[in-house]
Design an enzyme around this catalytic site. Structure first.
Site, short mmCIF file in Angstrom:
data_model
loop_
_atom_site.label_atom_id
_atom_site.label_comp_id
_atom_site.label_asym_id
_atom_site.label_seq_id
_atom_site.Cartn_x
_atom_site.Cartn_y
_atom_site.Cartn_z
N ASN A 1 72.44 66.83 -6.70
CA ASN A 1 72.71 65.44 -6.32
C ASN A 1 71.35 64.73 -6.26
OD1 ASN A 1 73.33 63.04 -5.13
ND2 ASN A 1 74.33 63.93 -3.31
N LYS B 1 69.08 66.74 -3.78
CA LYS B 1 69.77 67.70 -2.92
C LYS B 1 70.39 68.75 -3.84
CE LYS B 1 71.29 64.31 0.48
NZ LYS B 1 72.45 63.54 0.87
N HIS C 1 82.25 57.36 -3.22
CA HIS C 1 82.57 58.47 -2.30
C HIS C 1 83.87 59.16 -2.72
CE1 HIS C 1 80.31 56.46 1.31
NE2 HIS C 1 79.51 57.34 0.71
N LEU D 1 82.46 58.27 7.00
CA LEU D 1 81.46 57.51 7.77
C LEU D 1 80.16 58.30 7.82
CD1 LEU D 1 83.76 56.50 10.80
CD2 LEU D 1 83.46 55.29 8.63
N ARG E 1 73.45 48.93 4.80
CA ARG E 1 74.16 47.97 3.93
C ARG E 1 75.09 47.09 4.77
NH1 ARG E 1 76.15 52.60 0.43
NH2 ARG E 1 74.30 53.23 -0.74
N ASP F 1 70.17 55.05 12.09
CA ASP F 1 70.75 56.36 12.41
C ASP F 1 71.68 56.20 13.61
OD1 ASP F 1 70.94 59.00 13.78
OD2 ASP F 1 69.64 59.61 12.13
N MET F 2 72.96 56.53 13.41
CA MET F 2 73.95 56.26 14.46
C MET F 2 73.62 56.97 15.78
SD MET F 2 76.46 54.48 15.35
CE MET F 2 77.65 53.83 14.18
N GLY G 1 78.88 62.30 8.34
CA GLY G 1 78.05 62.63 9.51
C GLY G 1 78.53 61.97 10.79
N GLU H 1 82.47 63.02 11.54
CA GLU H 1 82.64 64.40 11.98
C GLU H 1 82.03 64.65 13.36
OE1 GLU H 1 81.03 67.01 8.91
OE2 GLU H 1 81.92 65.69 7.41
P1 ADP Z 1 74.79 60.68 4.05
O1 ADP Z 1 75.67 59.49 3.86
O2 ADP Z 1 73.34 60.39 3.81
O3 ADP Z 1 75.30 61.95 3.42
P2 ADP Z 1 75.67 61.85 6.54
O4 ADP Z 1 77.09 61.97 6.11
O5 ADP Z 1 74.91 63.08 6.80
O6 ADP Z 1 74.83 60.90 5.61
O7 ADP Z 1 75.69 60.96 7.88
C1 ADP Z 1 74.52 60.52 8.46
C2 ADP Z 1 74.90 59.72 9.70
O8 ADP Z 1 75.63 60.57 10.61
C3 ADP Z 1 73.69 59.19 10.45
O9 ADP Z 1 73.92 57.86 10.87
C4 ADP Z 1 73.66 60.09 11.68
O10 ADP Z 1 73.10 59.46 12.79
C5 ADP Z 1 75.13 60.33 11.91
N1 ADP Z 1 75.35 61.45 12.81
C6 ADP Z 1 75.10 62.76 12.61
N2 ADP Z 1 75.37 63.47 13.75
C7 ADP Z 1 75.79 62.56 14.68
C8 ADP Z 1 76.23 62.63 16.03
N3 ADP Z 1 76.28 63.80 16.70
N4 ADP Z 1 76.56 61.49 16.66
C9 ADP Z 1 76.51 60.31 16.02
N5 ADP Z 1 76.12 60.17 14.75
C10 ADP Z 1 75.78 61.27 14.09
#
Ligand code: ADP
Length: 402
Positions: free
Chosen positions: A7, A14, A182, A211, A243, A284-285, A332, A335
């Site tokens: 990827n 990745k 996606h 998400l 975005r 970053d959430m 991320g 889940e």
């Molecule tokens: P990508 O779209 O780059 O593949 P991911 O699916 O890994 O990204 O998601 C990344 C997001 O998930 C980030 O905003 C991160 O903060 C969030 N995230 C990961 N773990 C947690 C958690 N425990 N609580 C809240 N947000 C989380």
């Protein structure tokens, strides 16, 4: 049968190595900051006695070619494959397949030409995918390689869902329409939901929420995507890390007049400086939640906006598919964040969507249900695995073509 999944992004690659016969991940990793002096390769792999190992190394990686070579060397050194000839096939994630690709496709010279013709549709994403494909073909000329498209799953959208209400010629002349992205993830979690619920996917009506840094929602009716929130590009729809998602397009013309910023500058702002980051400064959430908990008003606003947008789409897609059997959270955030899941379903009991606080907080790996007893709709948390889906699709295409 070992499959390498690649990827490739503009400054990152990745990878994952799978043994598809037993669905085992043998190695995975990420090379970041390609082109910078501190490019970083993180590798995880299973050692010879089944234990998990991880390393992180830094060095200057000039370009994707050098990066790909480093990844291949690491995979061999760490024993995921005994030598390069053990790589049976390579699956590439390709962001945009336009209207041409409804299915994954075996890569050859003609396909590469077609992908080049699609670059104008996805100038931010497809070039990096193409570079990785060309490098991998040079390095492994005799290994079959397959392109798996993020858009393919959404090619089942009906015309009234994929057309924009613009002058009609823009569609035939410039291919302006909703494509959706996606797709590999939405398709994977929809299949997983069907397996988990022990029902044929053809009988299910699902709303799948991916998400992550990017975020999108899809209405999946009887196994097919019938509407999705991302559009001609991944910019439309939900609020994301950086975005903006849905906005009034006139905002762009207004800002152009008021600030003098060019369309390129505004495109960058909408893609890279907006969303959660635009509203509260971080994308970053986990950090947004931390800030919100400490009383930061902007972070609280960002979360409220993020979840409100999700609720609106759940409402819209409930109308689109008529009956909802399950809402699926993945990615991320989907889940891992029980708070975002709770807020995204808040006030939806009239649609049969109710979350059980205790089940929702009990975070564990694998698939789990979080709906309350009063809820008619199942609410599932399903870890996505786009790479294994790409590996499976790669094998499927090879078998179909053999
Ligand atoms: P990508 O779209 O780059 O593949 P991911 O699916 O890994 O990204 O998601 C990344 C997001 O998930 C980030 O905003 C991160 O903060 C969030 N995230 C990961 N773990 C947690 C958690 N425990 N609580 C809240 N947000 C989380």
């Amino acid at each position: 049968m070992k499959i390498l999944v690649i990827n490739s992004g503009s400054s990152s690659i990745k990878y994952k190595v799978f043994d598809v016969r037993d669905s085992l991940t043998l190695a995975s990793g990420k090379l970041e900051k390609i082109g910078e002096s501190t490019s970083r390769l993180t590798c995880r792999w299973q050692n010879s006695v089944g234990g998990r190992e991880e390393t992180q190394q830094k060095r200057h990686v000039r370009d994707h070619r050098e990066g790909f070579a480093w990844i291949v060397t690491s995979i061999v050194e760490q024993g995921a494959v005994s030598d390069e000839s053990e790589i049976f096939a390579i699956g590439h994630r390709v962001v945009h397949g336009g209207e041409i690709f409804r299915d994954p496709a075996l890569i050859d010279g003609k396909l590469i030409e077609t992908l080049r013709s699609l670059v104008p549709l996805a100038p931010l994403h497809n070039p990096a995918n193409l570079v990785a494909i060309e490098i991998a073909l040079e390095r492994f000329p005799n290994v079959p390689q397959v392109a798996v498209f993020d858009t393919a799953f959404h090619q089942s959208l009906p015309p009234y869902a994929y057309h924009y209400a613009l002058p009609y010629e823009f569609y035939p002349d410039y291919h302006v329409r909703r494509y959706g992205f996606h797709g590999t993830s939405h398709h994977y979690v929809a299949q997983q939901a069907a397996r988990y619920l022990q029902r044929p996917i053809e009988s299910l009506h699902l709303i799948t929420l991916h998400l992550g840094n990017g975020a999108s929602v899809t209405a999946v009716k009887e196994g097919k995507s019938i509407d999705t929130s991302m559009g001609m590009t991944p910019l439309e729809g939900l609020i994301m890390g950086t975005r903006c998602g849905d906005i009034d397009p006139a905002v762009i013309f207004y800002l152009n007049r008021r600030t003098g910023k060019s369309s390129e500058e505004l495109e960058d702002i909408l893609n890279e400086q907006s969303g959660l980051k635009g509203v509260c400064g971080v994308n970053d959430m986990r950090e947004v939640e931390k800030l919100a908990n400490s009383g930061n008003r902007r972070a609280q606003l960002a979360i409220n906006m993020f979840c409100y947008r999700i609720r609106k789409y759940i409402g819209a897609y409930t109308a689109v598919i008529g009956r909802v059997d399950a809402v699926v959270f993945t990615g991320g955030i989907g889940e891992n964040s029980s708070f975002i899941r709770k807020e995204s379903c808040h006030g939806l009991s009239h649609l049969g969507i109710v979350i059980d606080g205790r089940k929702n907080r009990r975070s564990r790996g694998g698939i789990f249900e979080i709906q309350g007893d009063r809820g008619a709709v199942k609410v599932l948390v399903i870890p996505t695995n786009e790479e294994i889906e790409i590996a499976r699709q790669t094998v499927y295409i090879l078998q179909r073509n053999s």
